[in-house]
Design a protein around this motif. Structure first.
Motif, PDB file in Angstrom:
ATOM      1  N   ILE A 203       0.863  -1.219  -0.127  1.00 49.74           N
ATOM      2  CA  ILE A 203      -0.032  -0.038   0.147  1.00 49.74           C
ATOM      3  C   ILE A 203       0.709   1.311  -0.124  1.00 49.74           C
ATOM      4  CG2 ILE A 203      -1.788   1.110   1.089  1.00 49.74           C
ATOM      5  CD1 ILE A 203      -2.571  -1.361   2.691  1.00 49.74           C
ATOM      6  N   GLY A 204       0.886   2.054  -0.970  1.00 54.10           N
ATOM      7  CA  GLY A 204       1.653   3.505  -1.219  1.00 54.10           C
ATOM      8  C   GLY A 204       0.276   4.278  -0.890  1.00 54.10           C
ATOM      9  N   ALA A 205       0.826   5.733  -1.044  1.00 56.57           N
ATOM     10  CA  ALA A 205       0.197   6.779  -0.979  1.00 56.57           C
ATOM     11  C   ALA A 205      -0.870   6.884  -2.032  1.00 56.57           C
ATOM     12  CB  ALA A 205       1.002   8.066  -0.678  1.00 56.57           C
ATOM     13  N   ALA A 206      -1.563   7.928  -2.115  1.00 55.22           N
ATOM     14  CA  ALA A 206      -2.563   8.036  -3.132  1.00 55.22           C
ATOM     15  C   ALA A 206      -1.694   8.955  -4.447  1.00 55.22           C
ATOM     16  CB  ALA A 206      -3.684   9.168  -2.938  1.00 55.22           C
ATOM     17  N   SER A 207      -0.542   9.140  -4.022  1.00 54.10           N
ATOM     18  CA  SER A 207       0.222   9.806  -4.926  1.00 54.10           C
ATOM     19  C   SER A 207       1.333   8.779  -5.702  1.00 54.10           C
ATOM     20  CB  SER A 207       0.960  11.061  -4.757  1.00 54.10           C
ATOM     21  OG  SER A 207       1.686  10.688  -3.392  1.00 54.10           O
ATOM     22  N   ASP A 208       1.191   7.405  -5.231  1.00 51.06           N
ATOM     23  CA  ASP A 208       1.780   6.233  -5.576  1.00 51.06           C
ATOM     24  C   ASP A 208       0.954   5.355  -6.447  1.00 51.06           C
ATOM     25  OD1 ASP A 208       4.003   7.463  -4.006  1.00 51.06           O
ATOM     26  OD2 ASP A 208       3.453   6.169  -2.562  1.00 51.06           O
TER      27      ASP A 208
ATOM     28  N   PRO B 131      -4.476   3.181  -6.037  1.00 54.36           N
ATOM     29  CA  PRO B 131      -5.597   3.687  -4.971  1.00 54.36           C
ATOM     30  C   PRO B 131      -6.741   4.435  -5.480  1.00 54.36           C
ATOM     31  CG  PRO B 131      -3.538   4.080  -3.688  1.00 54.36           C
ATOM     32  CD  PRO B 131      -3.096   3.754  -5.466  1.00 54.36           C
ATOM     33  N   ARG B 132      -7.828   4.525  -4.960  1.00 55.78           N
ATOM     34  CA  ARG B 132      -8.863   5.112  -5.193  1.00 55.78           C
ATOM     35  C   ARG B 132      -8.480   6.548  -5.827  1.00 55.78           C
ATOM     36  NH1 ARG B 132     -14.735   5.328  -3.879  1.00 55.78           N
ATOM     37  NH2 ARG B 132     -14.423   3.425  -2.766  1.00 55.78           N
TER      38      ARG B 132
ATOM     39  N   ALA C 127       1.912   7.834   3.625  1.00 55.99           N
ATOM     40  CA  ALA C 127       0.490   7.761   3.511  1.00 55.99           C
ATOM     41  C   ALA C 127      -0.092   6.572   3.548  1.00 55.99           C
ATOM     42  CB  ALA C 127      -0.131   8.962   2.776  1.00 55.99           C
ATOM     43  N   GLY C 128       0.425   5.639   2.817  1.00 55.19           N
ATOM     44  CA  GLY C 128      -0.117   4.252   2.830  1.00 55.19           C
ATOM     45  C   GLY C 128      -0.051   3.420   4.032  1.00 55.19           C
TER      46      GLY C 128
ATOM     47  N   PHE D 264       6.023   0.720  -7.487  1.00 59.83           N
ATOM     48  CA  PHE D 264       6.089  -0.097  -6.586  1.00 59.83           C
ATOM     49  C   PHE D 264       6.611  -1.561  -7.373  1.00 59.83           C
ATOM     50  CE2 PHE D 264       3.903   2.424  -3.596  1.00 59.83           C
ATOM     51  CZ  PHE D 264       4.759   2.489  -2.670  1.00 59.83           C
ATOM     52  N   ARG D 265       6.683  -1.337  -8.488  1.00 54.67           N
ATOM     53  CA  ARG D 265       6.927  -2.576  -9.429  1.00 54.67           C
ATOM     54  C   ARG D 265       8.230  -3.103  -8.876  1.00 54.67           C
ATOM     55  NH1 ARG D 265       8.553  -1.968 -15.735  1.00 54.67           N
ATOM     56  NH2 ARG D 265       9.429  -4.055 -16.342  1.00 54.67           N
ATOM     57  N   PRO D 266       9.549  -2.425  -8.843  1.00 61.65           N
ATOM     58  CA  PRO D 266      10.616  -3.273  -8.421  1.00 61.65           C
ATOM     59  C   PRO D 266      10.651  -3.877  -7.199  1.00 61.65           C
ATOM     60  CG  PRO D 266      11.131  -0.823  -9.454  1.00 61.65           C
ATOM     61  CD  PRO D 266       9.628  -1.056  -9.144  1.00 61.65           C
TER      62      PRO D 266
END
Length: 314
Positions: free
Chosen positions: A45-50, A78-79, A119-120, A55-57
């Motif tokens: 889970i990342g931030a809404a700006s991720d 994310p939404r 934020a995630g 996060f692929r790597p």
């Protein structure tokens, strides 16, 4: 299936198998998600700006392949982020947590290990508290609960005021507002550079030279950061709920991050502490900074060590 991706993402593993891509209708929106590998399920889970591609790597390093222990790794937008829809967006961490729960159920990947960053990390903690039956372990890395410490509260207040002033003068200039946040974070008196060489003077939101792909990606998602991630960092933690949940929650910070994030991790670890239990410290991840996708190797090693059964870890 073809992927909507940038082939130039740094740290991606050449020749790594493509993920299974899906779009899942949950809670009134459509979420884009990618699934890789085999093994126990893991949601990042990342931030809404991720988005998922950032996060692929990390996901590629954790995906279980033939002869290599690993996970069935889920990454998602994310939404409100890129390939997911914007119905009901912007929203708070509780909505994002419910989205994550519904996504895992729709994929049939429960209970899952969870890794949430920045934020995630806030969303990961909400998921642990609201849906404990869906999670196996929850690793919360440098969550932006700034109001949990004095230094964090002061930094959040300065940053929020500066962003509001900027947007009053330049309406909808999201990239400019993000630059304001980066400058304010860099002025945090507790912050320090990652090393004495070419990283000196960088803030916690700045990518180093050679990794401009992340800078460009972040600028493209600046609205998400300003309208979703930044307000989310003003949310608070109920220590009673944190202590009451039966979820296995660990807080962590990077050794190369600004000290404010270590303070937050320590504060939340103490808040989680149950009466009579043996005290413990948050996990320290060597050579990791706040933007975890800039250091995929130490982050992947940490997740493997914490979330894979001992007999499966290489």
């Amino acid at each position: 299936m073809a992927r909507d991706e940038s082939p130039g993402v740094p740290f991606a593993i050449p020749g790594a198998p493509a993920p299974t891509v899906g779009r899942h209708h949950v809670n009134g929106c459509r979420l884009y998600a990618e699934v890789r590998g085999a093994g126990p399920p893991l949601l990042i889970i990342g931030a809404a700006s991720d988005d998922a591609e950032m996060f692929r790597p990390i996901a590629e390093r954790l995906a279980g392949l033939t002869g290599v222990a690993g996970f069935t790794v889920v990454t998602w937008d994310p939404r409100g982020t890129r390939r997911s829809t914007r119905a009901g967006w912007p929203c708070d961490s509780y909505t994002h947590a419910d989205d994550a729960a519904a996504l895992l159920q729709d994929l049939g990947l429960v209970p899952a290990a969870i890794f949430g960053a920045s934020a995630g990390g806030i969303v990961a903690m909400r998921l642990a508290v609201r849906h404990p039956d869906l999670v196996r372990q929850v690793l919360v890395y440098e969550p932006g609960f700034f109001r949990s410490t004095d230094s964090g509260t002061a930094l959040l207040a300065r940053t929020t005021d500066a962003v509001r002033k900027h947007l009053r003068e330049r309406t909808d200039d999201w990239a400019g507002a993000l630059a304001v946040v980066a400058r304010m974070a860099g002025r945090d008196p507790a912050a320090r550079p990652n090393s004495p060489d070419d990283t000196a003077g960088r803030g916690p939101l700045d990518a180093p030279p050679g990794l401009e792909w992340y800078t460009e990606r972040g600028a493209a998602l600046a609205e998400n950061f300003i309208r979703d991630d930044l307000p989310r960092t003003g949310e608070t933690v109920d220590p009673a709920l944190l202590r009451a949940t039966g979820s296995d929650i660990r807080f962590a910070f990077g050794t190369d991050s600004a000290p404010v994030f270590r303070e937050i991790a320590e504060t939340l670890t103490r808040a989680r502490q149950r009466t009579g239990a043996d005290p413990h410290l948050p996990d320290a991840i060597n050579a990791a900074a706040h933007l975890v996708y800039l250091t995929p190797d130490p982050i992947a090693r940490y997740i493997r060590a914490r979330c894979l059964p001992e007999e499966e870890v290489d």
